[in-house]
Design a protein around this motif. Sequence first.
Motif, PDB file in Angstrom:
ATOM      1  N   ALA A  49      14.430 -24.399 -16.936  1.00 31.11           N
ATOM      2  CA  ALA A  49      13.393 -23.817 -15.857  1.00 31.11           C
ATOM      3  C   ALA A  49      12.201 -24.175 -15.616  1.00 31.11           C
ATOM      4  O   ALA A  49      11.665 -24.341 -14.665  1.00 31.11           O
ATOM      5  CB  ALA A  49      13.377 -22.116 -16.160  1.00 31.11           C
ATOM      6  N   ASP A  50      11.403 -24.421 -16.400  1.00 30.73           N
ATOM      7  CA  ASP A  50       9.929 -25.028 -16.344  1.00 30.73           C
ATOM      8  C   ASP A  50      10.012 -26.181 -15.412  1.00 30.73           C
ATOM      9  O   ASP A  50       9.118 -26.365 -14.763  1.00 30.73           O
ATOM     10  CB  ASP A  50       9.123 -24.801 -17.714  1.00 30.73           C
ATOM     11  CG  ASP A  50       9.915 -26.029 -18.597  1.00 30.73           C
ATOM     12  OD1 ASP A  50      11.083 -26.159 -18.693  1.00 30.73           O
ATOM     13  OD2 ASP A  50       9.111 -26.568 -19.630  1.00 30.73           O
ATOM     14  N   ARG A  51      10.986 -27.109 -16.057  1.00 33.05           N
ATOM     15  CA  ARG A  51      11.067 -28.462 -15.239  1.00 33.05           C
ATOM     16  C   ARG A  51      11.357 -28.395 -13.881  1.00 33.05           C
ATOM     17  O   ARG A  51      10.792 -29.033 -12.881  1.00 33.05           O
ATOM     18  CB  ARG A  51      12.010 -29.546 -15.881  1.00 33.05           C
ATOM     19  CG  ARG A  51      12.113 -30.540 -15.368  1.00 33.05           C
ATOM     20  CD  ARG A  51      10.683 -31.609 -15.387  1.00 33.05           C
ATOM     21  NE  ARG A  51      11.041 -33.004 -14.975  1.00 33.05           N
ATOM     22  CZ  ARG A  51      10.281 -33.471 -14.073  1.00 33.05           C
ATOM     23  NH1 ARG A  51       9.377 -33.027 -13.419  1.00 33.05           N
ATOM     24  NH2 ARG A  51      10.530 -34.794 -13.671  1.00 33.05           N
ATOM     25  N   LEU A  52      12.191 -27.329 -13.486  1.00 33.59           N
ATOM     26  CA  LEU A  52      12.730 -27.127 -12.145  1.00 33.59           C
ATOM     27  C   LEU A  52      11.506 -26.548 -11.284  1.00 33.59           C
ATOM     28  O   LEU A  52      11.186 -26.924 -10.008  1.00 33.59           O
ATOM     29  CB  LEU A  52      13.791 -26.001 -12.257  1.00 33.59           C
ATOM     30  CG  LEU A  52      15.289 -26.560 -12.618  1.00 33.59           C
ATOM     31  CD1 LEU A  52      16.248 -25.506 -12.673  1.00 33.59           C
ATOM     32  CD2 LEU A  52      15.391 -27.703 -11.606  1.00 33.59           C
ATOM     33  N   GLN A  53      10.644 -25.801 -12.115  1.00 33.25           N
ATOM     34  CA  GLN A  53       9.565 -25.069 -11.400  1.00 33.25           C
ATOM     35  C   GLN A  53       8.644 -25.993 -10.891  1.00 33.25           C
ATOM     36  O   GLN A  53       8.223 -25.942 -10.058  1.00 33.25           O
ATOM     37  CB  GLN A  53       9.030 -23.929 -12.214  1.00 33.25           C
ATOM     38  CG  GLN A  53       9.805 -22.810 -12.138  1.00 33.25           C
ATOM     39  CD  GLN A  53       9.071 -21.805 -13.170  1.00 33.25           C
ATOM     40  OE1 GLN A  53       8.194 -22.122 -14.012  1.00 33.25           O
ATOM     41  NE2 GLN A  53       9.574 -20.416 -13.229  1.00 33.25           N
ATOM     42  N   ASP A  54       8.482 -26.995 -11.541  1.00 35.30           N
ATOM     43  CA  ASP A  54       7.496 -28.198 -11.599  1.00 35.30           C
ATOM     44  C   ASP A  54       8.009 -29.158 -10.325  1.00 35.30           C
ATOM     45  O   ASP A  54       7.255 -29.452  -9.329  1.00 35.30           O
ATOM     46  CB  ASP A  54       7.338 -29.044 -12.641  1.00 35.30           C
ATOM     47  CG  ASP A  54       6.566 -28.619 -13.988  1.00 35.30           C
ATOM     48  OD1 ASP A  54       5.983 -27.338 -13.685  1.00 35.30           O
ATOM     49  OD2 ASP A  54       6.532 -29.009 -14.851  1.00 35.30           O
ATOM     50  N   LEU A  55       9.233 -29.219 -10.369  1.00 31.01           N
ATOM     51  CA  LEU A  55       9.861 -30.131  -9.171  1.00 31.01           C
ATOM     52  C   LEU A  55       9.738 -29.350  -7.892  1.00 31.01           C
ATOM     53  O   LEU A  55       9.541 -30.030  -6.965  1.00 31.01           O
ATOM     54  CB  LEU A  55      11.312 -30.401  -9.423  1.00 31.01           C
ATOM     55  CG  LEU A  55      11.608 -31.427 -10.595  1.00 31.01           C
ATOM     56  CD1 LEU A  55      12.962 -31.568 -10.885  1.00 31.01           C
ATOM     57  CD2 LEU A  55      11.110 -32.989  -9.904  1.00 31.01           C
ATOM     58  N   VAL A  56      10.093 -28.152  -7.772  1.00 25.86           N
ATOM     59  CA  VAL A  56      10.214 -27.267  -6.685  1.00 25.86           C
ATOM     60  C   VAL A  56       8.547 -27.101  -6.390  1.00 25.86           C
ATOM     61  O   VAL A  56       8.120 -27.423  -4.953  1.00 25.86           O
ATOM     62  CB  VAL A  56      10.630 -25.960  -6.968  1.00 25.86           C
ATOM     63  CG1 VAL A  56      10.248 -24.979  -5.636  1.00 25.86           C
ATOM     64  CG2 VAL A  56      12.298 -26.079  -7.005  1.00 25.86           C
ATOM     65  N   ALA A  57       7.430 -26.833  -7.121  1.00 23.50           N
ATOM     66  CA  ALA A  57       6.233 -26.711  -6.872  1.00 23.50           C
ATOM     67  C   ALA A  57       5.690 -28.124  -6.039  1.00 23.50           C
ATOM     68  O   ALA A  57       4.727 -28.067  -5.515  1.00 23.50           O
ATOM     69  CB  ALA A  57       5.471 -26.274  -7.920  1.00 23.50           C
ATOM     70  N   GLY A  58       6.171 -29.176  -6.782  1.00 24.64           N
ATOM     71  CA  GLY A  58       5.728 -30.636  -6.342  1.00 24.64           C
ATOM     72  C   GLY A  58       6.347 -30.998  -4.841  1.00 24.64           C
ATOM     73  O   GLY A  58       6.139 -32.068  -4.446  1.00 24.64           O
ATOM     74  N   GLY A  59       7.302 -30.092  -4.439  1.00 20.74           N
ATOM     75  CA  GLY A  59       7.884 -30.312  -3.133  1.00 20.74           C
ATOM     76  C   GLY A  59       9.033 -31.367  -3.450  1.00 20.74           C
ATOM     77  O   GLY A  59       9.397 -31.930  -2.491  1.00 20.74           O
ATOM     78  N   ASN A  60       9.522 -31.696  -4.526  1.00 19.55           N
ATOM     79  CA  ASN A  60      10.567 -32.752  -4.903  1.00 19.55           C
ATOM     80  C   ASN A  60      11.952 -32.058  -4.978  1.00 19.55           C
ATOM     81  O   ASN A  60      12.892 -32.869  -5.076  1.00 19.55           O
ATOM     82  CB  ASN A  60      10.323 -33.526  -6.369  1.00 19.55           C
ATOM     83  CG  ASN A  60       8.704 -34.104  -6.006  1.00 19.55           C
ATOM     84  OD1 ASN A  60       8.720 -34.878  -5.042  1.00 19.55           O
ATOM     85  ND2 ASN A  60       7.928 -34.112  -7.034  1.00 19.55           N
ATOM     86  N   ALA A  61      11.921 -30.744  -5.023  1.00 24.95           N
ATOM     87  CA  ALA A  61      13.169 -30.076  -5.007  1.00 24.95           C
ATOM     88  C   ALA A  61      13.245 -28.808  -4.354  1.00 24.95           C
ATOM     89  O   ALA A  61      12.150 -28.155  -4.174  1.00 24.95           O
ATOM     90  CB  ALA A  61      13.581 -30.087  -6.516  1.00 24.95           C
ATOM     91  N   GLU A  62      14.602 -28.103  -4.355  1.00 22.64           N
ATOM     92  CA  GLU A  62      14.449 -26.613  -3.803  1.00 22.64           C
ATOM     93  C   GLU A  62      15.725 -25.830  -4.850  1.00 22.64           C
ATOM     94  O   GLU A  62      16.663 -26.684  -5.119  1.00 22.64           O
ATOM     95  CB  GLU A  62      14.522 -26.632  -2.364  1.00 22.64           C
ATOM     96  CG  GLU A  62      16.188 -27.458  -1.999  1.00 22.64           C
ATOM     97  CD  GLU A  62      16.140 -27.238  -0.529  1.00 22.64           C
ATOM     98  OE1 GLU A  62      17.208 -26.557   0.049  1.00 22.64           O
ATOM     99  OE2 GLU A  62      15.250 -27.963   0.081  1.00 22.64           O
ATOM    100  N   PRO A  63      15.598 -24.803  -5.216  1.00 23.66           N
ATOM    101  CA  PRO A  63      16.603 -24.028  -5.767  1.00 23.66           C
ATOM    102  C   PRO A  63      17.774 -24.251  -5.113  1.00 23.66           C
ATOM    103  O   PRO A  63      18.007 -24.484  -3.941  1.00 23.66           O
ATOM    104  CB  PRO A  63      16.249 -22.719  -5.679  1.00 23.66           C
ATOM    105  CG  PRO A  63      14.561 -22.765  -5.503  1.00 23.66           C
ATOM    106  CD  PRO A  63      14.400 -23.996  -4.459  1.00 23.66           C
ATOM    107  N   PHE A  64      19.000 -24.416  -5.738  1.00 26.91           N
ATOM    108  CA  PHE A  64      20.358 -24.689  -5.591  1.00 26.91           C
ATOM    109  C   PHE A  64      20.786 -23.580  -4.956  1.00 26.91           C
ATOM    110  O   PHE A  64      21.044 -22.365  -6.014  1.00 26.91           O
ATOM    111  CB  PHE A  64      21.161 -25.234  -6.469  1.00 26.91           C
ATOM    112  CG  PHE A  64      22.571 -25.714  -6.048  1.00 26.91           C
ATOM    113  CD1 PHE A  64      22.733 -26.151  -4.872  1.00 26.91           C
ATOM    114  CD2 PHE A  64      23.742 -25.449  -7.039  1.00 26.91           C
ATOM    115  CE1 PHE A  64      24.354 -26.261  -4.462  1.00 26.91           C
ATOM    116  CE2 PHE A  64      24.791 -25.462  -6.689  1.00 26.91           C
ATOM    117  CZ  PHE A  64      25.173 -26.013  -5.595  1.00 26.91           C
ATOM    118  N   GLU A  65      21.478 -23.237  -3.925  1.00 28.08           N
ATOM    119  CA  GLU A  65      22.156 -21.979  -3.457  1.00 28.08           C
ATOM    120  C   GLU A  65      23.577 -22.338  -2.800  1.00 28.08           C
ATOM    121  O   GLU A  65      23.539 -22.765  -1.708  1.00 28.08           O
ATOM    122  CB  GLU A  65      21.253 -21.267  -2.483  1.00 28.08           C
ATOM    123  CG  GLU A  65      20.086 -20.560  -2.891  1.00 28.08           C
ATOM    124  CD  GLU A  65      19.332 -19.703  -1.925  1.00 28.08           C
ATOM    125  OE1 GLU A  65      19.796 -19.429  -0.923  1.00 28.08           O
ATOM    126  OE2 GLU A  65      18.122 -19.012  -2.479  1.00 28.08           O
TER     127      GLU A  65
END
Length: 99
Positions: A49-65
């Motif tokens: 979760a913490d790594r995903l938050q970093d990627l999303v915050a950095g604009g490198n990813a978005e949550p998967f829906e």
Amino acid sequence: MTESWEDLVERTRGGTVTPGSMFGCQGLRTGRKFFAIWWHEQLVVKLPADRLQDLVAGGNAEPFEPMEGRRMNGWAVLRGTEDWDPLVAEARAWTESQQ
């Protein structure tokens, strides 16, 4: 550098890593657990979760829906095609640590 799913699979498969199908999509798994899938021409990986938050915050990813409004915990859609290998390696290591 332009990546392709097929190239990524060839570089990653071997040992405990095998290709498979998840949600009708191609994926990579270690043992029986998936850590990366190819969803609608996008790479989706499973990370802490913490790594995903970093990627999303950095604009490198978005949550998967996979369905609108139904977020899949622990999974993120990567933006762009650069530097997939380190993130896929992280996803594999994370998934293996959870088995």
